[in-house]
Motif scaffolding. Structure first.
Motif, mmCIF file in Angstrom:
data_model
loop_
_atom_site.group_PDB
_atom_site.id
_atom_site.type_symbol
_atom_site.label_atom_id
_atom_site.label_comp_id
_atom_site.label_asym_id
_atom_site.label_seq_id
_atom_site.Cartn_x
_atom_site.Cartn_y
_atom_site.Cartn_z
ATOM 1 N N VAL A 158 0.908 -1.127 -0.090
ATOM 2 C CA VAL A 158 -0.255 -0.063 -0.077
ATOM 3 C C VAL A 158 0.906 1.316 -0.090
ATOM 4 N N LEU A 159 1.919 1.229 0.968
ATOM 5 C CA LEU A 159 2.896 2.426 0.386
ATOM 6 C C LEU A 159 3.616 2.604 -0.728
ATOM 7 N N GLY A 160 3.825 1.524 -1.388
ATOM 8 C CA GLY A 160 4.139 1.636 -2.853
ATOM 9 C C GLY A 160 3.294 2.325 -3.481
ATOM 10 N N TYR A 161 2.055 1.915 -3.380
ATOM 11 C CA TYR A 161 0.854 2.462 -4.287
ATOM 12 C C TYR A 161 0.602 4.058 -4.060
ATOM 13 N N MET A 162 0.731 4.273 -2.721
ATOM 14 C CA MET A 162 0.638 5.848 -2.380
ATOM 15 C C MET A 162 1.861 6.581 -2.982
ATOM 16 N N ALA A 163 3.182 6.182 -3.079
ATOM 17 C CA ALA A 163 4.290 6.636 -3.556
ATOM 18 C C ALA A 163 4.287 6.837 -5.109
ATOM 19 N N GLU A 164 3.466 5.646 -5.589
ATOM 20 C CA GLU A 164 2.981 5.650 -7.245
ATOM 21 C C GLU A 164 2.127 6.890 -7.612
ATOM 22 N N MET A 165 1.017 7.051 -6.366
ATOM 23 C CA MET A 165 0.008 8.015 -6.767
ATOM 24 C C MET A 165 0.626 9.377 -6.667
ATOM 25 N N ARG A 166 1.337 9.649 -5.491
ATOM 26 C CA ARG A 166 1.882 10.820 -5.483
ATOM 27 C C ARG A 166 3.261 11.400 -6.277
ATOM 28 N N GLY A 167 3.724 10.175 -6.842
ATOM 29 C CA GLY A 167 4.915 10.610 -7.751
ATOM 30 C C GLY A 167 6.082 10.858 -6.860
ATOM 31 N N VAL A 168 6.227 10.286 -5.735
ATOM 32 C CA VAL A 168 7.471 10.447 -4.933
ATOM 33 C C VAL A 168 8.193 9.146 -4.537
ATOM 34 N N GLU A 169 9.154 9.207 -3.871
ATOM 35 C CA GLU A 169 9.693 7.964 -3.319
ATOM 36 C C GLU A 169 9.046 7.105 -2.059
ATOM 37 N N VAL A 170 9.094 5.881 -1.969
ATOM 38 C CA VAL A 170 8.524 5.097 -1.110
ATOM 39 C C VAL A 170 8.835 5.640 0.329
ATOM 40 N N GLU A 171 10.249 6.006 0.335
ATOM 41 C CA GLU A 171 10.792 6.471 1.620
ATOM 42 C C GLU A 171 10.175 7.556 2.053
ATOM 43 N N ASP A 172 9.377 8.549 1.126
ATOM 44 C CA ASP A 172 8.917 9.763 1.734
ATOM 45 C C ASP A 172 7.504 9.329 2.160
ATOM 46 N N VAL A 173 6.654 8.363 1.823
ATOM 47 C CA VAL A 173 5.526 8.260 2.657
ATOM 48 C C VAL A 173 5.691 6.927 3.620
ATOM 49 N N ALA A 174 6.910 6.781 4.014
ATOM 50 C CA ALA A 174 6.977 5.472 5.117
ATOM 51 C C ALA A 174 7.440 6.197 6.144
#
Length: 590
Positions: free
Chosen positions: A340-356
């Protein structure tokens, strides 16, 4: 007449159908009377109860966060080592102790090392502190669960009465400007609608009660009471739902997460090994602490639950199965979270680290709900996710309170044996009252304080003393003989070495590292004032202090010289059953 085994536990002696009269022997009817202690209706009731206690909310958020913070896939190496040499041996030890002595955390020390009986009281105080804040977190999940029964989830947009001008819904939008003051709809729903934390000024002024949360907590404790009031025969049935439902939900969320765009990015981020991290001492400390708090020895729960087992139950196999299930659940939960965090990163256009970056309850109440809100079928996934959280939390609450109930009732059977329903009601009322401060507008600050100091170092120190008392004072050979009398085989050399040396060293390692690394507490934008550190240490000391206090009390009230007192205080006490067995053995001698 069948042969009398004078080394067997009294309740396992063979029935004497035609005893030879002997004026000096105790009546055999006293020895062979049926044990009235409750027992599990089925073996599976026990296993599900242990798994339900060990697998809690921390498995869903703490392990994934610690794993990626400490080297991703490389973290599995120290985690596995700490599990094999520290966590599982302690887990096995507690199951065996509870099953052999068939007593709760307080009276069991009379049969092990009486001078350490304060450990039992300390465990009960710690369990109370945990109940003061842990059930509040379940109440938050219940609030979310109720709020999810809408066509549009309330944390989806910024058009709600609780939102502020800083609310910015940028999910899936590329033309949104994000500032340092911007807040997502999910964050504002959690902090302003659920917690109401904006109406508190910190711990100096926590504000009034949140009546919605008060009602949610009342429902939680009502469920808890009617699950525990009749003993393991009722709680053993409830766990068939509360312990199995989370696995069904985890499977559904895992399948859904794996089909989301960008899920692979989250999995790679979760598992990508950072081998250089293995040289960092902090990583090993985190691995040790994670496996310890995940398996949960020292909380008195394993002692209580296993004390209702049949004497010859294979607790060795149980320990291996339940600890393996717990560790695998933690690992699989990481996939559920990071897809799900990977999905959020994809939708935001950012790195996974930024949403984790979120950790703790924020991961469960802000990050994951935000992702769910933007999925197709969001209402369904929100409902089952928060239902999973509620059931995960309830299982751990059942175990924690059962530890107190069993310990106190076994200590005072002449008063409480026929009054379990009233005692459980009184305990639930005490826990509910103690939770009121966590239901205020600043209640989240109280939850953080209790979590940090009420059940952190104190419980580790308690288990350290427990391991020392069993291995060094009670004696590893005596303990091994106890296990052999139950299972038919003695523990191997690996387990003995772990119990005597490795496990205590494992716990000492965590204690020293925790005391040396005490970062200042902070929650959201609030920095805890300095006086809270003193309050926190007082909270921790209020449970641990029972150990030296009882030691002094025991030494003072035991007659004889100091040497004689020490000898008596470290020697297991003989119960009435032991005395009856001795009388039978003496009477049976030619």
């Amino acid at each position: 007449m069948s042969e009398l085994n004078c080394t067997a536990p009294v309740d396992k002696l063979p029935k004497q159908e035609s005893p030879t009269p002997n004026n000096n022997a105790m009546p055999l009817s006293i020895i062979t009377q049926t044990d009235t202690r409750d027992k599990w209706s089925k073996k599976m009731d026990f296993l599900l109860s242990v798994i339900g206690f060990a697998v809690d909310l921390g498995n869903v958020w703490r392990f994934p966060y610690i794993c990626y913070q400490n080297g991703g896939g490389a973290f599995l190496i120290p985690y596995t080592i700490m599990a094999i040499f520290g966590g599982v041996p302690l887990f096995y030890m507690e199951l065996a102790l509870g099953q052999f002595h068939r007593m709760g955390a307080i009276p069991i020390w009379k049969r092990i090392c009486p001078i350490f009986k304060g450990i039992g009281f300390a465990i009960c105080i710690i369990a109370l502190y945990v109940s003061f804040y842990y059930n509040t977190i379940i109440a938050w999940a219940l609030f979310y669960f109720y709020s999810s029964f809408t066509e549009t989830l309330p944390w989806t947009n910024c058009d709600n009465p609780w939102n502020t001008p800083n609310c910015t819904n940028y999910f899936g939008k590329s033309n949104i400007t994000w500032s340092n003051y911007s807040k997502s709809p999910a964050e504002e729903f959690y902090t302003r609608k659920v917690l109401g934390i904006h109406e508190a000024d910190g711990l100096d002024d926590v504000g009034g009660l949140r009546w919605q949360l008060l009602f949610c907590l009342f429902i939680i404790f009502t469920i808890v009471y009617f699950s525990l009031w009749k003993g393991v025969k009722t709680s053993g049935k409830v766990v068939w739902v509360t312990a199995t439902l989370p696995y069904v939900v985890l499977l559904i969320l895992l399948i859904r997460g794996a089909t989301l765009p960008g899920a692979w990015r989250g999995i790679l981020f979760y598992l990508r090994p950072k081998w250089e991290k293995l040289t960092d001492t902090t990583v090993w400390v985190d691995a040790a602490a994670q496996i310890f708090f995940s398996l949960g020895p020292g909380f008195g729960v394993l002692l209580a639950l296993s004390s209702y087992n049949p004497f010859h139950n294979n607790c060795y196999r149980d320990a291996l199965i339940t600890s393996a299930v717990n560790c695998l659940t933690s690992f699989v939960s990481g996939f559920v979270i990071f897809t799900v965090l990977g999905y959020m990163a994809e939708m935001r256009g950012v790195e996974v680290e930024d949403v984790a970056k979120d950790k703790g309850p924020s991961l469960l109440f802000i990050t994951y709900p935000e992702a769910i809100a933007n999925m197709m079928g969001s209402t369904f996934f929100a409902i089952i996710f928060f239902l999973m959280m509620i059931t995960l939390g309830l299982d751990s609450t059942f175990g924690g309170l059962e530890a107190i109930i069993t310990a106190v009732m076994d200590e005072y059977p002449h008063i409480l044996s026929k009054r379990r329903e009233w005692f459980v009601l009184g305990l639930v009322i005490v826990c509910f009252t103690g939770s009121l401060s966590t239901l205020t507008h600043g209640g989240a600050y109280v939850v953080k304080l209790l979590e940090q100091y009420g059940a952190g170092c104190p419980i580790i120190a308690v288990v350290f003393l427990e391991a020392i008392a069993v291995s060094w004072f009670y004696g590893i050979q005596r303990f091994s003989n106890d296990v052999k009398s139950m299972l038919g085989f003695a523990p191997g050399i690996f387990w003995k070495i772990c119990w005597v040396a490795i496990s205590p060293a494992f716990l000492a390692f965590i204690i020293v590292s925790s005391l040396m690394n005490q970062p200042p507490l902070a929650l959201f934008d609030y920095q805890y004032p300095e006086w809270t550190t003193s309050v926190g240490f007082l909270i921790g000391a209020s449970s641990f202090i029972w150990i030296p206090v009882y030691m002094v009390y025991k030494l003072v009230w035991t007659p004889g010289s100091l040497k004689e007192r020490l000898a008596v205080c470290v020697r297991p006490e003989k119960t009435m059953r032991d005395q009856q067995l001795d009388s039978m053995c003496m009477a049976s001698e030619p």
